[in-house]
Write a protein that holds these residues in place. Sequence first.
Motif, short mmCIF file in Angstrom:
data_model
loop_
_atom_site.label_atom_id
_atom_site.label_comp_id
_atom_site.label_asym_id
_atom_site.label_seq_id
_atom_site.Cartn_x
_atom_site.Cartn_y
_atom_site.Cartn_z
N ILE A 49 9.55 0.97 -17.96
CA ILE A 49 8.77 0.42 -19.07
C ILE A 49 7.92 -0.74 -18.54
CG2 ILE A 49 8.87 -0.68 -21.33
CD1 ILE A 49 11.66 0.59 -21.66
N ALA A 50 6.64 -0.72 -18.85
CA ALA A 50 5.74 -1.78 -18.41
C ALA A 50 6.03 -3.07 -19.16
CB ALA A 50 4.29 -1.36 -18.62
N VAL A 51 5.74 -4.19 -18.50
CA VAL A 51 5.95 -5.51 -19.09
C VAL A 51 4.63 -6.28 -19.10
CG1 VAL A 51 7.19 -7.70 -18.87
CG2 VAL A 51 8.32 -5.57 -18.23
N VAL A 52 4.27 -6.80 -20.27
CA VAL A 52 3.07 -7.61 -20.42
C VAL A 52 3.49 -9.03 -20.78
CG1 VAL A 52 0.89 -7.93 -21.67
CG2 VAL A 52 1.74 -5.61 -21.20
N PRO A 53 3.48 -9.96 -19.83
CA PRO A 53 3.86 -11.34 -20.15
C PRO A 53 2.79 -12.02 -21.00
CG PRO A 53 3.16 -11.18 -17.86
CD PRO A 53 3.14 -9.78 -18.41
N GLN A 54 3.24 -12.86 -21.92
CA GLN A 54 2.29 -13.51 -22.82
C GLN A 54 2.77 -14.92 -23.13
OE1 GLN A 54 1.41 -12.72 -27.36
NE2 GLN A 54 0.32 -11.16 -26.15
N GLY A 55 1.87 -15.89 -22.97
CA GLY A 55 2.16 -17.27 -23.32
C GLY A 55 1.62 -17.58 -24.70
N GLY A 56 0.63 -18.48 -24.76
CA GLY A 56 0.05 -18.85 -26.05
C GLY A 56 -0.98 -17.87 -26.56
N ASN A 57 -1.31 -16.85 -25.78
CA ASN A 57 -2.31 -15.83 -26.15
C ASN A 57 -3.66 -16.47 -26.45
OD1 ASN A 57 -3.16 -13.19 -26.51
ND2 ASN A 57 -2.54 -13.08 -28.66
N THR A 58 -4.05 -17.42 -25.62
CA THR A 58 -5.35 -18.08 -25.79
C THR A 58 -6.36 -17.67 -24.73
OG1 THR A 58 -4.64 -19.98 -24.46
CG2 THR A 58 -4.25 -20.11 -26.84
N GLY A 59 -6.02 -16.66 -23.93
CA GLY A 59 -6.88 -16.26 -22.82
C GLY A 59 -8.19 -15.65 -23.27
N MET A 60 -9.15 -15.63 -22.36
CA MET A 60 -10.51 -15.16 -22.66
C MET A 60 -10.79 -13.76 -22.15
SD MET A 60 -11.80 -17.85 -24.18
CE MET A 60 -13.60 -17.79 -24.07
N CYS A 61 -9.87 -13.15 -21.39
CA CYS A 61 -10.20 -11.91 -20.70
C CYS A 61 -9.25 -10.75 -21.01
CB CYS A 61 -10.23 -12.15 -19.20
SG CYS A 61 -11.42 -13.41 -18.68
N GLY A 62 -8.42 -10.88 -22.01
CA GLY A 62 -7.54 -9.78 -22.41
C GLY A 62 -6.35 -9.56 -21.51
N ALA A 63 -6.00 -10.54 -20.68
CA ALA A 63 -4.91 -10.34 -19.71
C ALA A 63 -3.54 -10.28 -20.36
CB ALA A 63 -4.94 -11.45 -18.66
N ALA A 64 -3.39 -10.80 -21.56
CA ALA A 64 -2.07 -10.85 -22.20
C ALA A 64 -1.91 -9.82 -23.32
CB ALA A 64 -1.82 -12.25 -22.77
N THR A 65 -2.82 -8.84 -23.38
CA THR A 65 -2.79 -7.83 -24.44
C THR A 65 -2.32 -6.50 -23.88
OG1 THR A 65 -4.68 -8.94 -25.48
CG2 THR A 65 -4.17 -6.71 -26.24
N PRO A 66 -1.35 -5.85 -24.53
CA PRO A 66 -0.91 -4.53 -24.05
C PRO A 66 -1.97 -3.47 -24.31
CG PRO A 66 0.10 -5.02 -26.16
CD PRO A 66 -0.64 -6.26 -25.76
N SER A 67 -1.83 -2.34 -23.65
CA SER A 67 -2.78 -1.24 -23.83
C SER A 67 -2.49 -0.52 -25.15
CB SER A 67 -2.67 -0.25 -22.67
OG SER A 67 -1.50 0.54 -22.82
N PRO A 68 -3.41 0.29 -25.64
CA PRO A 68 -3.19 1.02 -26.90
C PRO A 68 -2.12 2.10 -26.82
CG PRO A 68 -5.55 0.83 -26.42
CD PRO A 68 -4.81 0.43 -25.18
N SER A 69 -1.64 2.43 -25.62
CA SER A 69 -0.68 3.52 -25.49
C SER A 69 0.64 3.22 -26.18
CB SER A 69 -0.41 3.82 -24.01
OG SER A 69 0.38 2.79 -23.43
N GLY A 70 0.97 1.92 -26.29
CA GLY A 70 2.23 1.55 -26.90
C GLY A 70 3.43 1.66 -25.98
N ARG A 71 3.22 1.98 -24.71
CA ARG A 71 4.33 2.18 -23.78
C ARG A 71 4.58 0.95 -22.91
NH1 ARG A 71 6.92 5.82 -26.52
NH2 ARG A 71 5.91 7.86 -26.62
N SER A 72 4.70 -0.20 -23.55
CA SER A 72 4.99 -1.42 -22.82
C SER A 72 5.75 -2.38 -23.73
CB SER A 72 3.70 -2.08 -22.32
OG SER A 72 2.86 -2.42 -23.40
#
Length: 482
Positions: free
Chosen positions: A69-92
């Motif tokens: 299972i993929a892991v997407v780490p996320q802090g305050g979610n204030t980033g400008m480039c989408g680095a903390a957003t999972p993909s639409p697949s839902g498999r993370s």
Amino acid sequence: MPDIAPQPGVVEALGQIVGARYVIGPGHDQEPYTTDWRGRYHGRAEAVVKPADAEEVAAVVRFCAENGIAVVPQGGNTGMCGAATPSPSGRSVVLRLDRLNRIRWTSRLGDAIAVDAGCILADVQRAAEAVDRLFPLSLGAEGSCQVGGNLSTNAGGTAVLRYGTMRELCLGLEVVLPDGRLLDLMTALRKDSTGYDVKGMFVGAEGTLGIITGAVLKLFPRPRASAVAMAMAEEPEQVLDLLALARTRLGDRLSSFEVMSRRQVEVIAQHMPDVVIPFGLESGWYALVEISDTLAGDALPPMLEAVLGEALEAGLVGDAIVASSEAQAAGLWRIRHSVSESSKAHGYVVSHDSVVPLEKQAEFIRAVEAAIIAAEPSATVVMHGHVGDGNIHVLGILDPARFASAEALRARAAEISLAVDGVLAPLGGAISAEHGIGVSNRERLRRVANPIELELMRHFKAVLDPQGLMNPGKVLPDALPA
């Protein structure tokens, strides 16, 4: 698109690790964690999980590694480039770090502070103040961004000129590796030449090599006095000459040198009615200058006034305001910190976190504005940034109503970025000074990065994360989303 059911037992298994109340399964309750701050990227996740400490983070990552299972780490979610957003697949799994919010220790003698990665930046600043020290990273989102995210993007902010980026402010790290092992490099040593700089690999990696769970950060003596001014200049060359003069006359007292274009200030005035603009908008550029000193007293305002007076006599500035109180200084800084919110309110922002050598800055400013207008004549071009360190944010703001579809809007945005890169690369610049790569800049990285450097990055990723489960689809141009 309907919700995708999680793999059997995932939510329950994660609940056993962190507690059921700290796991959010598929559904609308996930939306704050599966959409980026600007509303550009929308994903889904098998679960949003909120561990309490590094050991729970390690257990979650270990479970995900064992189950692919993929892991997407996320802090305050204030980033400008989408680095903390999972993909639409839902498999993370989105791994939030909010609960990792302890100040572990502070040292006045060692000028260091150890914190959890989920600590809010403003809380770290306050913890430093409590021991009469300064943690200098400062940026517009400091009330909600987290230290782990700041490290993962190598954040810079407004004080890089004097104190450096997060990479330079970091002494030690604690990282959960992709296989779930906990790497403890939480040293406060200022000198350590024992081998490779392993911790440095994780700063700026945006969670693609591991998850930062703790950090030891540098502190500095707290300034006892400061002075702030806003100077008005007509041309970028004059701003740069003012910077050179200020550095020569003020030395290390110069802590910030920020710049905004006239159109940027106009956008702020248009969309932020509670922000006071205490000057006319006749000049082309506005430089916000701050100096500070650890010695108390009232010597700094006259010192700054003298430099500005010299600049006025030399024709570098047309006018200037020196703040006469802390409230007025805060008001001038509030103008600068309103750029992101006001630009977002103005339209669809095509943002560029550009950095070029200072000698090329004026050439870049003129050429990049012309390139954006050539790509889209209706674009509102605004600029702001930390000119003292060469980082100027170039924004082309588009009116979505002028485009037939969202696809057409995104296509034009891509054309604008292509035009910006065409100006940037020949001048020896880089596409990201502090915002990172994420999703937004992956193809841009392919265009401008050294191919050998990209090859090494792929090797590092393959060695540390052979399954490709750590924040997939981010940073590397050929990375596939989960």
